[in-house]
Design an enzyme around this catalytic site. Structure first.
Site, mmCIF file in Angstrom:
data_model
loop_
_atom_site.group_PDB
_atom_site.id
_atom_site.type_symbol
_atom_site.label_atom_id
_atom_site.label_comp_id
_atom_site.label_asym_id
_atom_site.label_seq_id
_atom_site.Cartn_x
_atom_site.Cartn_y
_atom_site.Cartn_z
ATOM 1 N N HIS A 126 -23.796 -27.210 -20.902
ATOM 2 C CA HIS A 126 -24.898 -26.148 -21.803
ATOM 3 C C HIS A 126 -25.413 -25.165 -20.678
ATOM 4 O O HIS A 126 -25.818 -24.004 -21.240
ATOM 5 C CB HIS A 126 -26.116 -26.918 -22.119
ATOM 6 C CG HIS A 126 -26.879 -27.528 -20.959
ATOM 7 N ND1 HIS A 126 -26.629 -28.477 -19.958
ATOM 8 C CD2 HIS A 126 -28.165 -27.137 -20.716
ATOM 9 C CE1 HIS A 126 -27.621 -28.731 -19.141
ATOM 10 N NE2 HIS A 126 -28.580 -27.573 -19.538
ATOM 11 N N LYS A 130 -26.685 -20.656 -21.629
ATOM 12 C CA LYS A 130 -27.825 -20.133 -21.175
ATOM 13 C C LYS A 130 -27.869 -18.621 -21.234
ATOM 14 O O LYS A 130 -26.797 -18.049 -20.842
ATOM 15 C CB LYS A 130 -28.216 -20.741 -19.876
ATOM 16 C CG LYS A 130 -28.770 -21.914 -19.823
ATOM 17 C CD LYS A 130 -29.308 -22.419 -18.538
ATOM 18 C CE LYS A 130 -29.731 -23.840 -18.380
ATOM 19 N NZ LYS A 130 -30.857 -24.215 -18.172
ATOM 20 N N GLU A 164 -35.029 -27.950 -9.485
ATOM 21 C CA GLU A 164 -35.974 -28.349 -10.631
ATOM 22 C C GLU A 164 -37.184 -29.238 -9.877
ATOM 23 O O GLU A 164 -36.877 -29.902 -8.997
ATOM 24 C CB GLU A 164 -35.129 -29.493 -11.360
ATOM 25 C CG GLU A 164 -34.035 -28.900 -12.145
ATOM 26 C CD GLU A 164 -33.290 -29.961 -12.841
ATOM 27 O OE1 GLU A 164 -33.383 -30.282 -13.893
ATOM 28 O OE2 GLU A 164 -32.401 -30.711 -12.068
ATOM 29 N N ASP A 183 -23.712 -34.103 -10.394
ATOM 30 C CA ASP A 183 -24.423 -33.706 -11.458
ATOM 31 C C ASP A 183 -24.737 -32.202 -11.791
ATOM 32 O O ASP A 183 -24.645 -31.669 -13.066
ATOM 33 C CB ASP A 183 -26.014 -34.496 -11.476
ATOM 34 C CG ASP A 183 -26.866 -34.035 -12.890
ATOM 35 O OD1 ASP A 183 -26.248 -34.503 -13.573
ATOM 36 O OD2 ASP A 183 -28.000 -33.817 -12.518
ATOM 37 N N HIS A 188 -22.203 -27.298 -13.589
ATOM 38 C CA HIS A 188 -23.046 -25.978 -13.755
ATOM 39 C C HIS A 188 -22.924 -24.955 -12.829
ATOM 40 O O HIS A 188 -22.807 -23.633 -12.914
ATOM 41 C CB HIS A 188 -24.676 -26.388 -14.100
ATOM 42 C CG HIS A 188 -24.614 -27.586 -14.980
ATOM 43 N ND1 HIS A 188 -24.108 -27.663 -16.082
ATOM 44 C CD2 HIS A 188 -25.712 -28.506 -14.895
ATOM 45 C CE1 HIS A 188 -24.458 -28.613 -16.780
ATOM 46 N NE2 HIS A 188 -25.620 -29.192 -15.976
HETATM 47 O O1 BG6 Z 1 -31.915 -26.372 -16.755
HETATM 48 P P1 BG6 Z 1 -31.923 -27.336 -17.831
HETATM 49 O O2 BG6 Z 1 -31.437 -26.819 -19.084
HETATM 50 O O3 BG6 Z 1 -33.031 -28.227 -18.259
HETATM 51 O O4 BG6 Z 1 -30.715 -28.447 -17.310
HETATM 52 C C1 BG6 Z 1 -30.859 -29.127 -16.344
HETATM 53 C C2 BG6 Z 1 -30.198 -30.502 -16.315
HETATM 54 O O5 BG6 Z 1 -28.764 -30.581 -16.720
HETATM 55 C C3 BG6 Z 1 -28.254 -31.847 -16.829
HETATM 56 O O6 BG6 Z 1 -26.741 -31.457 -17.307
HETATM 57 C C4 BG6 Z 1 -28.282 -32.557 -15.642
HETATM 58 O O7 BG6 Z 1 -27.599 -33.724 -15.946
HETATM 59 C C5 BG6 Z 1 -29.837 -32.912 -15.263
HETATM 60 O O8 BG6 Z 1 -30.044 -33.687 -14.202
HETATM 61 C C6 BG6 Z 1 -30.490 -31.408 -15.171
HETATM 62 O O9 BG6 Z 1 -32.104 -31.732 -15.287
#
Ligand code: BG6
Length: 424
Positions: A126, A130, A164, A183, A188
């Site tokens: 995902h 963004k 985060e 993860d 990402h």
């Molecule tokens: O920044 P976003 O969109 O909240 O995504 C973060 C999340 O992305 C997910 O793919 C991870 O498994 C999570 O651990 C993480 O918190």
């Protein structure tokens, strides 16, 4: 559009619809309401071919199967799918993690590619949806001023940070086996690196864009080949803002033997003319106070500062904010006082927010059958290859597991040391 939920648990249609309604409530629309009204739930064990066939028989029109499953189950399910006659043009969407290492990702790719063409496989990340991540492409290639600076001639180092404030949030079942490196960095952050460092694609079509991303990732490797240009740590009890978090180790479902990290950092090299010698440091962590999400490009000093000038010694930086969506660029000027005493000014600009969520963007592409924002098979494998030496060094305990109180910005011992200078 018909949305069918499938799981082994018995769930009533009403409860399922309530779940879907909640999911759609973030961005209400007429389409959303229509989807909720028709949505169905089927109880099935999709790892059995005959039950999968029953699910497929309930579908209509063009079909997309979306797997939000652990990799081992995805593999089982795909083996069953390979035995069935599939609807023409079927799209398979797979949530991360894609495999659990290079070998399993390769095996899954080989299996999938036997019965579905690559353009119909969506490996979902995902972050590729963004708007701030996609902004990197426009920023670099639709502006004259930034792109010529993006090379080892001008850039000293690049940092990609996605921190985060959230902690484990009851996800031990998945997270404890993954950890921050797998993860976040393996998926990402390496996608962000690809967009930040790739050559200019001739179009933003799926072949050109993903080709450019694949090319730069193929040239990417750990800064030290044994994987030790990396650090890892795990949070202890602390307060993030007003929220108290228990230590990671004391969370329910956490296996102390696994030594899972909640903060991971690794430095990579990109073996190309453009980037040779420039360290790219990727960092991601949970339970961080003042969490940062940005790409920081640090520039080299000017070749000669006219004698007589004095001023700040820090290097100029371009900061591309992923969250918040703010771009900032340091410029040195003569400032307000003594004209030969230089000062920093920072120019900032806010990116326009997108009307869609990251998942919304990726799902829209999935529905239109355009794989541009999906991770191509070779890219998914390369992301595992890049982190493999680090995972192996960590398994051998060649890199210590440090700790940091939740709500801080990481271990105190990390603050004064630059990973690359120390370990080069
Ligand atoms: O920044 P976003 O969109 O909240 O995504 C973060 C999340 O992305 C997910 O793919 C991870 O498994 C999570 O651990 C993480 O918190």
């Amino acid at each position: 559009m018909l949305l069918i939920g499938v799981d082994r648990r018995p769930i009533s249609d009403a409860r399922w619809r309530a779940q879907v309604t909640k999911a759609f409530s973030a961005s209400p629309s007429a389409l959303g309401t229509a989807v909720v009204e028709k949505s169905l739930y089927l109880q099935a064990d999709a790892t059995q071919a005959e039950e999968l066939a029953r699910v497929l028989a309930a579908t209509q029109g063009r079909v997309a199967l979306y797997f939000a499953l652990p990799p081992a189950i995805t593999m089982l399910l795909c083996k069953q799918l390979a035995k069935l006659e599939l609807p023409k043009g079927i799209v398979l969407a797979l949530e991360k993690p894609f495999g659990t290492d290079l070998a399993s990702a390769r095996a899954l790719n080989r299996l999938l590619q036997k019965f579905v063409p690559e353009e119909q496989i969506f490996r979902v990340d995902h972050f590729l949806g963004k708007s701030t991540v996609l902004d990197i492409i426009g920023l670099r290639f639709a502006n004259r001023i930034f792109e010529p600076l993006f090379s080892n001639e001008n850039v000293e180092s690049v940092e990609i940070v996605v921190e985060e404030a959230l902690g484990l949030e009851n996800r031990a079942g998945y997270y404890d086996k993954a950890g921050a490196l797998v993860d976040m960095i393996q998926s990402h952050l390496l996608q962000i690196l690809a967009l930040t460092a790739m050559e200019a694609p001739s179009s933003v079509g799926s072949d050109d864009l993903r080709g450019a991303m694949a090319q730069v990732l193929r040239a990417t490797r750990p800064w030290l080949r044994n994987g030790t240009a990396s650090r890892r740590a795990r949070y202890t009890a602390g307060k993030v803002g007003r929220r108290s978090l228990p230590s990671y180790a004391s969370e329910g479902g956490v296996d102390p033997k696994l030594q899972t990290e909640t903060l991971a950092e690794m430095t990579v090299a990109i073996d190309t003319w453009r980037w040779a010698g420039v360290p790219f440091t990727l960092r991601s962590g949970k339970a961080i106070g003042d969490a940062r999400q940005e790409i920081v490009v640090t520039f080299r000093d000017v070749p000669h500062l006219p004698i007589g000038f004095s001023g700040p010694s820090r290097k100029a930086q371009l900061r591309i904010g992923i969250n918040p969506a703010v771009l900032s660029l340091d410029v040195v000027t003569n400032g307000r006082g003594d004209p030969f005493d230089l000062e920093w000014d920072t120019m900032t600009a806010e990116f326009a927010p997108s009307s869609m969520t990251a998942y919304g963007e990726v799902l829209a592409e999935l529905c239109s059958g355009d794989p541009t924002l999906s991770v191509r098979g070779d890219i998914a494998e390369d992301c595992w290859r890049i982190v493999a030496p680090v995972l192996s060094a960590w398994r051998k305990n060649a890199v210590p597991l440090d700790s940091y109180p939740a709500g801080t910005d990481g271990p105190r011992s990390w603050r004064s040391t630059d990973i690359v200078q120390v370990r080069r």
